[in-house]
Design a protein around this motif. Structure first.
Motif, PDB file in Angstrom:
ATOM      1  N   THR A 237     -34.929 -19.080   5.522  1.00  0.00           N
ATOM      2  CA  THR A 237     -34.527 -19.263   6.914  1.00  0.00           C
ATOM      3  C   THR A 237     -33.957 -20.661   7.137  1.00  0.00           C
ATOM      4  N   ILE A 238     -34.602 -21.651   6.553  1.00  0.00           N
ATOM      5  CA  ILE A 238     -34.125 -23.036   6.697  1.00  0.00           C
ATOM      6  C   ILE A 238     -32.739 -23.173   6.099  1.00  0.00           C
ATOM      7  N   LYS A 239     -32.529 -22.608   4.916  1.00  0.00           N
ATOM      8  CA  LYS A 239     -31.226 -22.716   4.262  1.00  0.00           C
ATOM      9  C   LYS A 239     -30.133 -22.013   5.070  1.00  0.00           C
ATOM     10  N   ASP A 240     -30.479 -20.899   5.690  1.00  0.00           N
ATOM     11  CA  ASP A 240     -29.475 -20.104   6.406  1.00  0.00           C
ATOM     12  C   ASP A 240     -29.166 -20.643   7.794  1.00  0.00           C
ATOM     13  N   LYS A 241     -30.195 -21.163   8.495  1.00  0.00           N
ATOM     14  CA  LYS A 241     -30.041 -21.336   9.937  1.00  0.00           C
ATOM     15  C   LYS A 241     -30.422 -22.696  10.503  1.00  0.00           C
ATOM     16  N   LEU A 242     -31.189 -23.501   9.798  1.00  0.00           N
ATOM     17  CA  LEU A 242     -31.779 -24.686  10.434  1.00  0.00           C
ATOM     18  C   LEU A 242     -31.337 -25.980   9.767  1.00  0.00           C
ATOM     19  N   GLY A 243     -31.605 -27.091  10.468  1.00  0.00           N
ATOM     20  CA  GLY A 243     -31.325 -28.399   9.919  1.00  0.00           C
ATOM     21  C   GLY A 243     -29.870 -28.805   9.998  1.00  0.00           C
ATOM     22  N   LEU A 244     -29.175 -28.444  11.077  1.00  0.00           N
ATOM     23  CA  LEU A 244     -27.778 -28.836  11.233  1.00  0.00           C
ATOM     24  C   LEU A 244     -27.357 -28.826  12.683  1.00  0.00           C
ATOM     25  N   GLY A 245     -26.377 -29.665  13.002  1.00  0.00           N
ATOM     26  CA  GLY A 245     -25.699 -29.648  14.280  1.00  0.00           C
ATOM     27  C   GLY A 245     -24.214 -29.806  14.032  1.00  0.00           C
TER      28      GLY A 245
END
Length: 601
Positions: A237-245
């Motif tokens: 989930t983190i790799k696909d969707k989180l930790g970016l703007g």
């Protein structure tokens, strides 16, 4: 000129302040808002304020980076010993591998600007402000500094062709050593460490770091995050969707125009109760064939699950409930699949599988779409048939097609946790010459890895009624029939309840360019070593198990191929493409002679 520049920047910020970069409230190492970490574990630590951002300039059209990522931070000396280079999330998505570097061989660089970066990662003592985050990256000072550091013309940078990909960076201690990493890198590194980060410092690496920044609207190939920000997340989930703007200059997301609303950080969430299911509500979906053994699975997570307090997961399928019992998870936290092996109905149907558990589950609902495996039978070959013009060259000669290059997925790796008691006997004296031995032992956990491999071969030879076949049945004239057989083998070291044998094979033929028509083979041997052959051909006068080559087929190799499939594991389906050939030389008319019968009377 300065006045003009300020006007330009104000206009840019009108676009940027619309909710295209969303801050998600997460939890720190010891954070009452998002669930505590269970105490600081020796050798694993993150201190609030030890943070930064990685900024990469992205070409909006190609979705590729046009600059080397730059890490910005307020920390004067991050004192990093290990890092993973300067790689952006979009580069990892495009296939770049995670490589760990020591600063003794490759220096870690970060930039500190005159104006401090606002708080990005939430903690008890530091609360991010969404407006300040947006304003900072809209500021003329920052944009000019970025243009200078990347040697890009400022006007070109803000002209609308490029976007800024920003990622939260954390400086933390792992195994007693200082690291710099993004949320994506933490997820990749946790996979390499087989879950160590998620078990040792989950509230940082799997919650507050990835939830520092995420998208409200899908863009650059990344989906929006629509779920809660209360829970620790899976690496996938983190790799696909989180930790970016994403920052836009003079344009908005091409996938969805953001609404004109004021966005505020998520309110501080209520901590979940112990052992409460924290799983998200995303639905998992499978495509199955009718009358087939299948595996349905969910990924569960939790900590300190022993034989005294195991995890049980139930799958309700129509009117039956199947339960996988006695699942154990390490004291520090871990995850594994829970699965059910079941048989699909003989007719197409959409089945909703309800999942319930006393631990965190990735979903509570599985959709099983059960459909027929349809055969599109090739037509009855006729002597007058000709190759379709779309398959011929300028001279009307059939062009033999190349084989499809899809090799399928032939290996699955997964596993499960075992838990066992380590006895430690201690003698306690009663002071009067007596006493007793007390077992003050503890639970230990061990990961048991499983591997499943699929192999298969195809064998083609001339039909037994082809009397003019040569080379042990490997050479025929066009127009004659072939027999075809596929043997498949599934090897595994996993429980049989978590794997199936190959159950279906579909074959395709070169005269139809491996499309339009196919034959579904029939099973003649079931199990982990299975065999398949052609069905009886309704166009054959003898009702043989045969496929007829077309009379017009060009001399050369005739290569059918087959897709071996429906090998199911908790990780999904395995499949493999196989092929074999027979040589075509001449046509069946050459085996016949037409002429007057000699008078022998």
């Amino acid at each position: 000129m300065k006045i003009l520049k300020k006007i330009i920047i104000i206009l840019l910020c009108i676009f940027l302040i619309t909710p295209v970069v969303i801050f998600g409230a997460g939890g720190g190492n010891v954070d009452t808002g998002g669930g505590d970490m269970g105490g600081v574990i020796k050798g694993y630590k993150w201190t609030p304020g030890e943070e930064g951002v990685r900024v990469t300039i992205i070409d909006d059209e190609t979705r590729k980076s046009v600059s080397t990522p730059i890490d910005f931070t307020n920390v004067k000396n991050p004192n990093v010993k290990y890092h993973f280079g300067k790689v952006s999330k979009i580069e990892y998505k495009n296939g770049t591998k995670l490589i760990r570097y020591s600063t003794s061989t490759k220096e870690y660089e970060s930039k500190k600007l005159s104006k401090n970066i606002p708080v990005i990662i939430k903690s008890n003592s530091r609360k991010p402000d969404m407006k300040k985050i947006k304003a900072y990256f809209c500021d003329e000072v920052f944009v000019h500094a970025l243009a200078k550091l990347t040697s890009m013309d400022y006007k070109e940078l803000v002209g609308g062709k490029y976007k800024l990909l920003i990622e939260p960076v954390g400086y933390c201690t792992i195994k007693g050593e200082r690291y710099a990493l993004t949320a994506h890198e933490a997820a990749l590194y946790d996979e390499q460490l087989k879950g160590t980060l998620r078990s040792k410092m989950p509230s940082f690496t799997h919650k507050n770091l990835p939830f520092a920044l995420f998208l409200e609207n899908a863009d650059l190939g990344f989906p929006a995050w629509k779920g809660t920000t209360n829970n620790k997340q899976l690496n996938s989930t983190i790799k696909d969707k989180l930790g970016l703007g994403i920052i836009y200059f003079g344009n908005e997301s091409e996938e969805e125009k953001p609404p004109d609303i004021d966005i505020k950080p998520d309110p501080t969430p209520t901590p979940p109760k112990p052992n409460e299911d924290e799983g998200n509500t995303d639905t998992k979906e499978y495509e199955y064939r009718t009358d087939t053994d299948v595996i349905s699975s969910v990924l569960i997570s939790g900590r300190n699950r022993t034989p005294d307090h195991p995890v049980n997961v139930s799958f309700k399928i129509k009117d039956k409930t199947y339960t996988m019992k006695d699942i154990y998870l390490p004291k520090e936290g871990g995850e594994q699949y829970a699965w059910v092996k079941w048989h699909t109905p003989k007719t197409p149907e959409k089945i909703i599988i309800t999942v319930s558990s006393n631990a965190t589950s990735e979903t509570s609902k599985i959709i099983a779409n059960v459909s027929n495996l349809e055969e599109k039978t090739p037509p009855d070959p006729k002597a007058k048939d000709k190759a379709e013009s779309k398959y011929t060259d300028n001279n009307g000669k059939f062009k033999i097609p190349n084989l499809p290059d899809d090799k399928g997925k032939i290996t699955s790796t997964y596993g499960e946790w075992d838990c066992y008691w380590v006895a430690h006997w201690v003698y306690y004296s009663d002071g009067e010459g007596g006493g007793e031995w007390v077992d003050e032992g503890w639970w230990e956990w061990k990961w048991i890895p499983y591997t499943v491999n699929l192999s298969a071969i195809m064998n083609i030879k001339a039909d037994s009624k082809t009397l003019t076949a040569k080379s042990d049945g490997k050479e025929i004239k066009s127009g004659y029939g072939i027999n075809l057989k596929v043997d498949a083998n599934v090897s595994y070291n996993a429980p049989e309840g978590s794997v199936t044998g190959a159950q279906n094979v579909v074959t395709y033929y070169p005269e139809f360019y491996y499309k339009e028509y196919n034959r579904v083979l029939q099973s003649i041997k079931k199990g982990y070593s299975s065999s398949f052959e052609l069905k009886n051909n309704k166009y054959c006068p003898f009702n043989d198990k045969v496929h007829f080559t077309t009379l017009w087929f060009t001399d050369g190799k005739y290569v059918p191929y087959g897709n071996v499939m429906d090998v199911w594991t908790p990780e999904g389906m395995l499949s493999l493409n196989v092929n074999d050939f027979i040589n075509i030389k001449g046509n069946l008319y050459q085996d016949y002679h037409f002429g007057p019968i000699k008078n022998i009377s």
